[in-house]
Design a protein around this motif. Structure first.
Motif, PDB file in Angstrom:
ATOM      1  N   VAL A  18       0.848  -1.189   0.000  1.00  0.00           N
ATOM      2  CA  VAL A  18       0.000   0.000   0.000  1.00  0.00           C
ATOM      3  C   VAL A  18       0.889   1.246   0.000  1.00  0.00           C
ATOM      4  CG1 VAL A  18      -1.991  -1.071   1.114  1.00  0.00           C
ATOM      5  CG2 VAL A  18      -0.163  -0.116   2.529  1.00  0.00           C
ATOM      6  N   PRO A  19       0.369   2.376  -0.523  1.00  0.00           N
ATOM      7  CA  PRO A  19       1.229   3.560  -0.708  1.00  0.00           C
ATOM      8  C   PRO A  19       1.324   4.494   0.497  1.00  0.00           C
ATOM      9  CG  PRO A  19      -0.895   3.911  -1.764  1.00  0.00           C
ATOM     10  CD  PRO A  19      -0.956   2.539  -1.146  1.00  0.00           C
ATOM     11  N   ILE A  20       0.776   4.099   1.635  1.00  0.00           N
ATOM     12  CA  ILE A  20       0.536   5.050   2.723  1.00  0.00           C
ATOM     13  C   ILE A  20       1.801   5.746   3.229  1.00  0.00           C
ATOM     14  CG2 ILE A  20       0.560   3.265   4.549  1.00  0.00           C
ATOM     15  CD1 ILE A  20      -1.829   6.256   4.425  1.00  0.00           C
ATOM     16  N   GLU A  70      -6.827   2.191  -4.881  1.00  0.00           N
ATOM     17  CA  GLU A  70      -6.850   0.890  -4.206  1.00  0.00           C
ATOM     18  C   GLU A  70      -7.472  -0.162  -5.128  1.00  0.00           C
ATOM     19  OE1 GLU A  70      -8.406   0.928  -0.234  1.00  0.00           O
ATOM     20  OE2 GLU A  70      -7.555  -1.059   0.163  1.00  0.00           O
ATOM     21  N   TYR A  93       3.221   1.779  10.787  1.00  0.00           N
ATOM     22  CA  TYR A  93       2.083   2.597  10.339  1.00  0.00           C
ATOM     23  C   TYR A  93       1.492   3.397  11.497  1.00  0.00           C
ATOM     24  CZ  TYR A  93      -2.831   3.541   9.348  1.00  0.00           C
ATOM     25  OH  TYR A  93      -4.049   4.133   9.248  1.00  0.00           O
ATOM     26  N   VAL A 130      -8.499   1.108  11.135  1.00  0.00           N
ATOM     27  CA  VAL A 130      -8.671   0.528   9.818  1.00  0.00           C
ATOM     28  C   VAL A 130      -9.898  -0.374   9.775  1.00  0.00           C
ATOM     29  CG1 VAL A 130      -7.563  -0.830   8.034  1.00  0.00           C
ATOM     30  CG2 VAL A 130      -6.178   0.534   9.585  1.00  0.00           C
ATOM     31  N   ILE A 158     -10.226   2.716   2.655  1.00  0.00           N
ATOM     32  CA  ILE A 158      -9.211   3.453   1.883  1.00  0.00           C
ATOM     33  C   ILE A 158      -8.086   4.001   2.752  1.00  0.00           C
ATOM     34  CG2 ILE A 158     -10.795   4.049   0.019  1.00  0.00           C
ATOM     35  CD1 ILE A 158      -9.926   6.835   2.266  1.00  0.00           C
ATOM     36  N   THR A 159      -8.087   3.641   4.044  1.00  0.00           N
ATOM     37  CA  THR A 159      -7.124   4.225   4.982  1.00  0.00           C
ATOM     38  C   THR A 159      -5.681   4.184   4.475  1.00  0.00           C
ATOM     39  OG1 THR A 159      -8.545   3.530   6.794  1.00  0.00           O
ATOM     40  CG2 THR A 159      -6.296   4.146   7.356  1.00  0.00           C
ATOM     41  N   PHE A 160      -5.254   3.041   3.932  1.00  0.00           N
ATOM     42  CA  PHE A 160      -3.853   2.899   3.530  1.00  0.00           C
ATOM     43  C   PHE A 160      -3.537   3.624   2.222  1.00  0.00           C
ATOM     44  CE2 PHE A 160      -4.154  -1.399   5.845  1.00  0.00           C
ATOM     45  CZ  PHE A 160      -3.862  -0.809   7.049  1.00  0.00           C
ATOM     46  N   TYR A 161      -4.543   4.282   1.641  1.00  0.00           N
ATOM     47  CA  TYR A 161      -4.337   5.016   0.391  1.00  0.00           C
ATOM     48  C   TYR A 161      -4.599   6.511   0.564  1.00  0.00           C
ATOM     49  CZ  TYR A 161      -3.869   0.589  -2.060  1.00  0.00           C
ATOM     50  OH  TYR A 161      -3.421  -0.642  -2.480  1.00  0.00           O
ATOM     51  N   ARG A 162      -4.778   6.944   1.808  1.00  0.00           N
ATOM     52  CA  ARG A 162      -5.050   8.358   2.054  1.00  0.00           C
ATOM     53  C   ARG A 162      -3.849   9.220   1.705  1.00  0.00           C
ATOM     54  NH1 ARG A 162      -9.280   8.905   6.739  1.00  0.00           N
ATOM     55  NH2 ARG A 162      -8.858  11.091   6.426  1.00  0.00           N
ATOM     56  N   ASP A 163      -4.113  10.518   1.422  1.00  0.00           N
ATOM     57  CA  ASP A 163      -3.014  11.426   1.073  1.00  0.00           C
ATOM     58  C   ASP A 163      -2.717  12.407   2.203  1.00  0.00           C
ATOM     59  OD1 ASP A 163      -5.179  13.090   1.023  1.00  0.00           O
ATOM     60  OD2 ASP A 163      -5.035  13.623  -1.101  1.00  0.00           O
ATOM     61  N   LEU A 221      -1.977  11.474   5.681  1.00  0.00           N
ATOM     62  CA  LEU A 221      -1.561  10.810   6.922  1.00  0.00           C
ATOM     63  C   LEU A 221      -0.774  11.742   7.836  1.00  0.00           C
ATOM     64  CD1 LEU A 221      -1.556   7.980   8.379  1.00  0.00           C
ATOM     65  CD2 LEU A 221       0.746   7.731   7.481  1.00  0.00           C
ATOM     66  N   ARG A 269       4.635   6.471   1.484  1.00  0.00           N
ATOM     67  CA  ARG A 269       5.571   6.769   0.392  1.00  0.00           C
ATOM     68  C   ARG A 269       6.348   8.054   0.627  1.00  0.00           C
ATOM     69  NH1 ARG A 269       0.726   8.190  -0.702  1.00  0.00           N
ATOM     70  NH2 ARG A 269       0.161   9.939  -2.014  1.00  0.00           N
ATOM     71  N   PRO A 283      -6.043   6.766  11.599  1.00  0.00           N
ATOM     72  CA  PRO A 283      -7.398   6.252  11.847  1.00  0.00           C
ATOM     73  C   PRO A 283      -7.437   4.731  11.975  1.00  0.00           C
ATOM     74  CG  PRO A 283      -7.139   6.934   9.557  1.00  0.00           C
ATOM     75  CD  PRO A 283      -5.857   7.265  10.242  1.00  0.00           C
TER      76      PRO A 283
END
Lengths: 314, 183
Positions: A39-41, B120, A299, B87, B71-76, B78, A43, B85
């Motif tokens: 996942v990209p979290i 995602e 994370y 999951v 979509i938590t792991f794809y948020r912009d 963080l 990056r 948040p």
């Protein structure tokens, strides 16, 4: 949420924090099964892996976890470092942080090294094992593996066998498991069991056959020959005669009882090959869970400042 | 912080009608439910996707497969978000390759959640097409994203908050607009 910027030990975590890490690790296990298992979290994050003590599986596990989160990583091991040129730990880390790293994963042979570092740098520190103190991510992955098999840790009986005195894995297991409501028994030769174990909330048994009666899980520790002194260790053969877990002993336990080992194994010293390769061990599950737990820890430690909590996006 | 309710936008009956209409439009536009799958975005998009699937089943005799997306792991956001948040569950138990995916969410606002959901979904395979269904479109887009199916367009100010309520989470159904007031 986690209260601190660092994960140094399980002693200072609450049961709620441990549960959050284990639950988040389950979400990452699901990610690892996807067609694209990353996942990209993270990056925008850079993580430094500082290994001042040799390690293969922990280092690889952290590296993989970081890559699965899309972080950039820098590896640094003692043999190739400027520490061999006399630089102090603090100077080494300051130099790395000046390159704008966000988090440090560190293994060190000195107990308390992770705390020393965490108190001196703004970046988050994850303890990947410090001397004889703790190895929190190993404790967490052991607990995740046990929870998967048993459904809960509450009220379960876990036996930890081996050199409790020198084992950071044992200490992290004891702190974590007791916080989650498990009943822990430590077992090993008397010189390898420190005093005051009862104060950590566990019971002591010097007889392995007796200790594993009615146990739900047995965590067999590695005999770390590199840490042994003549006084505490009777020798491999003598140790094996009394404390090597074999099929016959296992047959006398509950049918659901299973065996963990943090690796690397000394086959036929603390565990027989039949047990190590048998159907009641979960050793490779531990390895898989290790990556997921480390993803969860990194994370969860990567959030911003608490004052921004509650911001919503639709 | 407290939610101060200002007005009701949908009562339970209007909300159900909007869901049924979205279901009909989805089937009409896609000429049936062959190769159609629904994916609800956590949390309330999941409940809405389930309601849409039930409405489709009522009319077509069969429901399309349904999945959930967190979509938590794809948020912009963080780094600016505060503590990360909790999951939710992502569960897509089918192959999306070649399928038409209907992405379902409760409120469309900046479009950033949908951007994350699209990224995602791409990691699960190559859908033939992805369409977006939302119960409320409140405007203020920050990305070039538009919905294909909308329950209701609601002009709002940025200070306002739209709350979609579903039985399973909130104990009642409906949509209200309000403001967050500092105590």
């Amino acid at each position: 949420m986690l209260r601190n910027k660092d994960l140094l030990d399980l002693e200072s975590l609450t049961a709620a924090e441990i549960k959050l890490i284990l639950d988040t690790a389950e979400a990452f296990l699901a990610v690892m099964r996807r067609p694209v298992p990353k996942v990209p979290i993270l990056r925008d994050k850079t993580i430094v892996n500082l290994f001042f003590e040799s390690s293969t599986r922990t280092r690889i596990s952290f590296e993989l976890a970081e890559k699965r989160l899309s972080a950039d990583i820098v590896n640094f091991s003692a043999a190739t470092s400027s520490l061999s040129k006399g630089e102090t730990l603090k100077d080494t880390v300051d130099n790395i942080l000046a390159m704008r790293a966000d988090m440090v994963v560190m293994r060190h042979s000195a107990s308390g090294a992770a705390r020393y570092l965490a108190d001196r740098i703004p970046a988050g520190v994850v303890n990947a094992g410090d001397g004889m103190h703790e190895h929190p991510t190993q404790g967490l992955l052991d607990m995740l593996t046990m929870r998967q098999r048993m459904g809960t840790l509450q009220g379960k009986r876990v036996v930890i066998v081996g050199d409790i005195m020198h084992s950071r894995v044992a200490r992290s297991n004891i702190w974590g498991l007791t916080k989650m409501g498990a009943k822990v028994t430590v077992c090993g030769p008397p010189p390898m069991i420190p005093v005051q174990m009862e104060e950590m909330g566990c019971t002591v048994d010097y007889d392995l056959r007796h200790a594993i009666e009615g146990a739900d899980a047995i965590n067999v520790l590695r005999i770390q020959l590199e840490r042994q002194t003549v006084q505490t260790f009777p020798g491999n053969r003598e140790y094996a005669r009394l404390y090597r877990l074999d099929d016959e002993m296992l047959a006398a336990t509950k049918p659901s009882c299973f065996v963990l080992h943090p690796g690397p194994m000394n086959r036929d010293v603390e565990i027989t090959s039949e047990v190590a390769d048998g159907r009641r061990q979960v050793i490779l599950d531990q390895v898989t869970n290790g990556v997921a737990v480390r993803m969860a820890v990194i994370y969860l430690l990567s959030g911003g400042a608490p004052e921004n909590l509650g911001e919503n996006l639709n | 912080m407290n939610f101060h309710e200002k007005a009701q936008i949908m009562d339970p009956q209007r909300m159900r009608r909007a869901i049924v209409r979205i279901a009909l439009e989805i089937v009409e536009k896609n000429k049936g439910i062959d190769d159609l799958v629904l994916v609800g975005i956590q949390r309330r998009g999941v409940n809405l996707a389930r309601s849409i699937a039930q409405a489709i089943e009522k009319n077509e005799g069969a429901a399309p497969p349904m999945g959930t997306l967190d979509i938590t792991f794809y948020r912009d956001d963080l780094s600016t978000l505060g503590p990360v948040p909790k999951v939710g569950k992502t569960d897509i138990g089918f192959d999306i390759n070649g399928k038409t995916v209907i992405l379902v969410d409760d409120v469309l606002y900046t479009g950033r959640t949908v951007r994350a959901a699209l990224d995602e979904l791409m990691d699960f395979g190559r859908a033939r097409r992805i369409e977006l269904a939302v119960l409320i479109d409140r405007g203020h887009r920050e990305l070039p994203i538009r919905p294909d199916f909308v329950g209701k367009n609601v002009p709002t100010s940025r200070k306002e908050v739209i709350k979609v309520m579903v039985e399973e989470i909130d104990g009642r159904e409906g949509v209200v607009v309000g403001e967050i007031v500092e105590e």
